[in-house]
Each structure stands twice: as C-alpha cells, then as structure tokens.
Design an enzyme around this catalytic site. Sequence first.
Site, PDB file in Angstrom:
ATOM      1  N   ASP A 115       5.454  -2.562  -3.679  1.00  0.00           N
ATOM      2  CA  ASP A 115       4.871  -2.204  -2.382  1.00  0.00           C
ATOM      3  C   ASP A 115       4.957  -3.334  -1.369  1.00  0.00           C
ATOM      4  OD1 ASP A 115       3.998   0.404  -2.658  1.00  0.00           O
ATOM      5  OD2 ASP A 115       2.174  -0.197  -3.704  1.00  0.00           O
TER       6      ASP A 115
HETATM    7  C1  BGC Z   1       0.502  -0.256  -6.922  1.00  0.00           C
HETATM    8  C2  BGC Z   1       1.820   0.230  -7.420  1.00  0.00           C
HETATM    9  C3  BGC Z   1       2.898  -0.771  -7.100  1.00  0.00           C
HETATM   10  C4  BGC Z   1       2.523  -2.140  -7.569  1.00  0.00           C
HETATM   11  C5  BGC Z   1       3.537  -3.184  -7.185  1.00  0.00           C
HETATM   12  C6  BGC Z   1       0.232  -1.645  -7.402  1.00  0.00           C
HETATM   13  O1  BGC Z   1      -0.917  -2.119  -6.831  1.00  0.00           O
HETATM   14  O2  BGC Z   1      -0.494   0.616  -7.373  1.00  0.00           O
HETATM   15  O3  BGC Z   1       2.127   1.465  -6.850  1.00  0.00           O
HETATM   16  O4  BGC Z   1       4.059  -0.335  -7.735  1.00  0.00           O
HETATM   17  O5  BGC Z   1       1.275  -2.511  -7.048  1.00  0.00           O
HETATM   18  O6  BGC Z   1       3.566  -3.458  -5.839  1.00  0.00           O
END
Ligand code: BGC
Length: 811
Positions: free
Chosen positions: A483
């Site tokens: 993200d």
């Molecule tokens: C989110 C995921 C994401 C991950 C890496 C997590 O906090 O829930 O959807 O893939 O972070 O960024």
Amino acid sequence: MQFGHFDDARREYVITTPRTPLPWINYLGSERFFTLLSNTAGGYSFYLDARLRRLTRYRYNNAPLDSEGFHIYVKDGESVWNPGWQPVQADLDSYVCRHGLGYTVIEGAKGGVRAEQTLFVPLGGDCLLMRLRVTNESGAEKRLSVFPYIEFCLWDAMDDSSNFQRNFSTGEVEIEGAAIYHKTEYRERRDHYAVFWADRVPDGFDTAREKFLGTYGSPARPAAVFGAGCTGSVAHGWQPIAAQQFDLTLAPGASETIIFGLGYVENPREEKWEAPGVVNKTRAREMAARCASPAQFDAALEALAAYWDGLLGRYQVSSGEEKLDRMVNIWNQYQCMVTFNMSRSASYFESGMGRGMGFRDSCQDLLGFVHMIPERARARILDIAATQFPDGSAYHQYQPLTKKGNLDVGSGFNDDPLWLIAGVDAYLRETGDFGILDEIVPFDNDESLSQPLLEHLRRSFRFTKTHLGPHGLPLIGRADWNDCLNLNCFSEHPGESFQITGPSEGPVAESVFIGGMFVKYGRAWAAICRRVGLMEEADEAEAAVSRMEQAVLTAGWDGAWFRRAYDAFGQVVGGKECEEGQIFIEPQGMCVMAGIGKDSGQAAQALESVKERLDTKYGIVLLQPAYTRYHLELGEISSYPPGYKENAGIFCHNNPWIIAAETVVGHGDRAFDLYSRIAPAWREEISDLHKMEPYVYSQMIAGKDAKNFGQAKNSWLTGTAAWNFYVISQYILGVKPDWDGLKIDPCIPAGWDGYKISRSFRNAVYDIRIENPGHVCRGVKRVTADGREISGNVLPVFSDGRTHEVVVTLG
Ligand code: BGC
C-alpha cells in the site's frame, strides 16, 4: 525474557504478570457479537461492526493505557483492587490470565480473597458472559463489596469520539431489577439497545459515569468504590455506564459466584415498546434466562470448546517439535479465524473506526481458514465479489455491517482483482464445489448488474490483462500489495492520504509484483476455465500468462533478482542502479512462487540475493538499502523511518512468500529456518524485546536499520496469519488440497525423520504418516492408502465419512 508460558494441553497462553510490555489481548466471539479483551480485562464489545455498532467505549492510545474494559473492583475494607490489576493497579498477591480459544480467565488474589473472572461469548448468543467467583481464603469472615463497571459507547464509535456537542445530550438508560438498558437513540431510528445484567438484583448501581467515577475521578479511583458506594444515578445525557454493587459476606473458605452479561438486542419496529417510552425487554430477558445458572454457563463454555475442537481438528500435526505443533495445531489456526472475523478492522492497533474489510486482505485470509469453515468462506467470497466494479477492479475496502464498498478509500489498487481469483481457487481446491461459479453476484452491490461468479473472475483476469504499461507489465494504479508504494501520487502536503491523493492511474508506472501474481493466479484462472470446459479461453489465458512471464523475466529482471516496479517516469524501482531500495522482497517471493525463472535458474538466483541482502536473525526485511529520505516519486514507503513498516521492516506477511519460494526450489532446511525466525512460539523467549503477544503473529518486526531491531508491532490482524498457515501446512508439511484429491508434497529439513498429520478433506479424514528414512528435503517415493499402494502423490477424494490410513515414504 517471558511473561508467561504456553499450556498446550488446555490450548491456552498463561500470562503470569499483569505488567506485560503491552496489553496482550484475546478475541471473544466468532459470529456476530465480539469482544476484544486484554490480560488485565481492558477492551470493548461490538456487534458485527466495530465502527458502526460499538457497544462499549474504548480510548485508544490513552494514558494510562488500556483502562476501559470489563473491570471488577473488589473492596475489602480499605483495600480496593481488581483481579486483573488494572485499572487500580494495586499490587496483587497472585495473578494469572489464561487466554484460551474464545475465552479468557483472569484471576487475582489479595489479602486472603481470590477473585476469578471468566469471560466468553456463547455460540449463538449476542452477548458477552462474565462469571465472577470470589473466594474467601482467609481464616476469618470477610465482608466485601464487588463492583462491575462498563462504559457504554453511543453506537457509532467515530461519532462517539468526536461529536460531543450532540452526544452529551442524547444518552438514555432504563433500569429494571438486575439489568441496565442502554437505549440512546432508541426513540429515533435505532431498533436496538444494549443491556448489562447480573443474575441477581444488586445492592446498588450507577448509570452516570460522573457519579460512579466522580467528576474528576478516573477508573483507577472510582468515587463510588473508594467512597460510600453506588449512588443510584440515572444517566440523562453525558456518559451512560453500567456499574453495580454487590455486598457479600463470606465465611472462611466460602465462595460466591455472580454471572453477568452484556447483550445486544434488536426489536422489530412494531415491537419496540412495552409501554410508551419503555423499551420492550422481552428478548433481553430471554437472553439472560438462557445463561442464568452456573450450569448453563458451564454448558455454554463446553460447547465453545467443542466448537474449537471441530475447527482446529481439521488439520493437526504431530511432529515431535513442540513449537511447531503448537503453532500449527492451535495458535496459527486460531489467529486465522480471528482474521476471518475481523479482517483488518478491530485490534489494539486497528481502531475499528478506520478500516473495514479489505478486499485483498479478506481474499488472502481465505487461504488460512477455508479448510475450517468452507461454508462461511463461500459466503465471504460472494460478499467480497459483490463489491467488485463491473470492469473487474474493486473497492479496496468494505464495511462488514452494510457489506457496501467504502467510498472514502475507493478503488484503483491494481492487485485487488487478482486476489479474488486466489481466494476462489483456494476454495475450489478445498471443497470441489464448482457450483459457486454459477452463483449470481452483483457488481458494485447493484443487483441489476449481477453476473455469475465465474464472470467476476473473468473480469478480474481481464482487468490486469488490459491494464499493462510500456514493458508489458501490469500498471500499478494507486498501489499493489504494498500500500505504501504510491508511484502515481506525488504528495507534498502533510495530512494527505498517500493512497488516495493524486490520480489512481498513470499510464507508465508498472508493478513486477502484479506480474508475478498474474502468472500465478492467471494459471489458476486458466485451470478453472479448463475445468468448466472453456478450453479456448483457457488457451488464451495461458498465452497471456506466458507473455507476462517473459515480460517479468526480461523487463522485470535486474541481473540477480526481480525488480520491483517502474515508476511514473519509467525509472526502475528495486534495481541495482537505485540509490536506495535496490532489492525488494515481494517480487522475489511472488515470482518464484509462480514458478517464474525456475527452469532458467533465475528463481534460485533471486532467492540467493534475498539471503545475501535481506536476511536478518529475526526474519527477512522488506527492502534494502532502507530509504533514508523522502522520495516524492515513491510515496509513503519512504515516509517511514528506516527499518519500520514497509521501509525495510520485517513485514511478516511476505516472509512466507519467500518460505514458499524456497520450497519451490527444494530448499527444505532454509524454508523451515525462515519459518521459525518469525513464528511467535520461537520468539517467546525474547518477549521483552518483541513486546507483542507471543502466541500470534504481528504485522511487522522492526528491521535491522531500526533503533528497536526485533521489536514487533500490530499484532493479530495481518495476512501473516493466513500465509504462514498456508505455507507451513501446504508447502512445508506438504498436504495440499488439489482439484482431484489431496496432494502430498512435503519440503522439509533433511534432518527430520517424519511426522503425522490428520487432515479432514471433503468428508473424509486422512491420517497421514510421513516417513523420511533417506533424510531428503523433498521427493515422494511411495504412497499407500489403507494398505494399498497408489500411483503418484495425490490421495483420492474418498468422501465416505471414514478415516483412511496413509503412509508416505520420502526419498
Ligand atoms: C494492509 C495490506 C497491505 C500491507 C502492505 C497492510 O496494512 O492491510 O492490505 O498489503 O499492509 O502494505
């Protein structure tokens, strides 16, 4: 240093001091009513949705920490204490907290009095039950008062914590006998209320916080408890609470038990009132009556234990390695169920007000729980698919109560669509239920846009196929799995959301990671097509997958590892020419799991690079070198200090991708070594450093660039749970549900002699003994089922409700 120990026979973690480095919590409830409960009885309850239907109030990030919850005060003369130590924090003579599967027991003793608090949410009941047992262990009669105390939340947790100009005037309660009804807004559009009850009429009560705590009082020193007792206050506005007082006289050795409940009740509109302005309490009375007696309480607790036996019993290993068995048989599966219930919504790091159910998160969580609850996994898949947009893209999140996509976060995370294929693929392999593909499911929750689930998968695949960049790699959109890699967003203003500021699409920024996903889950899509007779479509899909594989092996290859992405200017991200962030974990894991570069040797080479550059004693960091300055063109990833979160933290979620990848190239020793580095049971001894609960995975462990290298954060709600279970159960221990049976393909440390697994699969139980006389990592030489040799390594679908003895010889 440890703060407790595992009790595997009882499937509990036993915490022996209330002064854990942080509150260590448990989850109660597995249907509609949920409670988060810490080892000192902090926490809160909600019905279905931690934001929209919050029943009790909790102040996150507060000081003192964790002081709202389900506390009981014991007043013994001048001495006031809590069995869980908080919030009074009076020193106890003894303390123990047992977090078990769906229940918690907290027991404290002081001055010859023992108080034991047992809490759980009964199956089929929309309530939390709490039994208090007080025992006089002294030689003299004791006159005690006990006070339970909870603080109601005015339903919408977000509004409750911000809209005081209104909310200080809306609170309403009713008191009847042993019950306190919280009915704020019931007169208007709400048909639900909360109720706190005891199994007997108390000697006093309060429903106004100001009266119980005192205007400037606190839960650590409630005025009523330290002073003259409850005042009989009736809340009008302000902060409605439920506090009660019970005066007990206990002879030496005598015990007294009181059972409390916190319930949530919905009434049909036409049955809302008993009399004008008086709440209809029939359902609440029925609820209380169902668990009024100690025998009913015990029976409900036993039913809960049987429920967990049933769930966890579907995959049990006996390996001789205590820590492994405890993770696989108990805690990892338990955590997978919690992620099923919560997705990423409510923990001690997720406030329940921010994120609801994640599209990609919930799809991945399926990998960890589909074997336990296939029917509920089926329903979950249909819910998730219903939030997909007609073009195959998806809302990134949806609210559990409404099941509608969350507009604030919107769409444009270009990995999302492919995770739907991943989840459905896992479901089909587990159940063989191809009928799910014919289920008619709306797009964007609009019934008029309904199509069979198969069409949803088709559009998922097509979305990626038709959103490619200049190198033939998938466009990243707002972000992919990571993200924080926001290549199309250029945020220069504090307070902006990295994920949703700026365009969601750019014509150039590409993700090698999604390329790997497309190969892995594109193959799964092609296989599904074949299974349902869509041969031409399967051929086309495979051709697209091959093209992608080539793109990844060329434009996505950096010479010794897979690149991460191309940014909005067409520059490489995750390559040796980068000043920082030269190598990332994600594409190495996903591409090798997809089998990319296996034949050419690139897969093994990429994993070698991971070992050289990303390994630490506590796990594999996400990238190296860490970003030391903010890179406008990369976004949030470079906004974290080095070593934290996605900026070179040990992001536990994608460690299992590397573990799985290592098994793809046959490295059983390395795979298990990596598994044990991040598995909580192995980290228990460093609990003082780790800080988080030693019985569940955390999202992140600080990486080697961080000041607090080895310290974990964000426990419980993480895709780490599902992926680690998936990887240990299927890739390492090697029992994989497959289209036509149960495939046996372990990849283990060469030193292992063997192990046993009991696996329920499509209405039969497989008792599997794996023997490793030649001490190999991989390779199935011989398989017998019920004494008869079978060819190949796929056990047939017996589906006869019986147990079958399987012997597998490796070599
Ligand atoms: C989110 C995921 C994401 C991950 C890496 C997590 O906090 O829930 O959807 O893939 O972070 O960024």
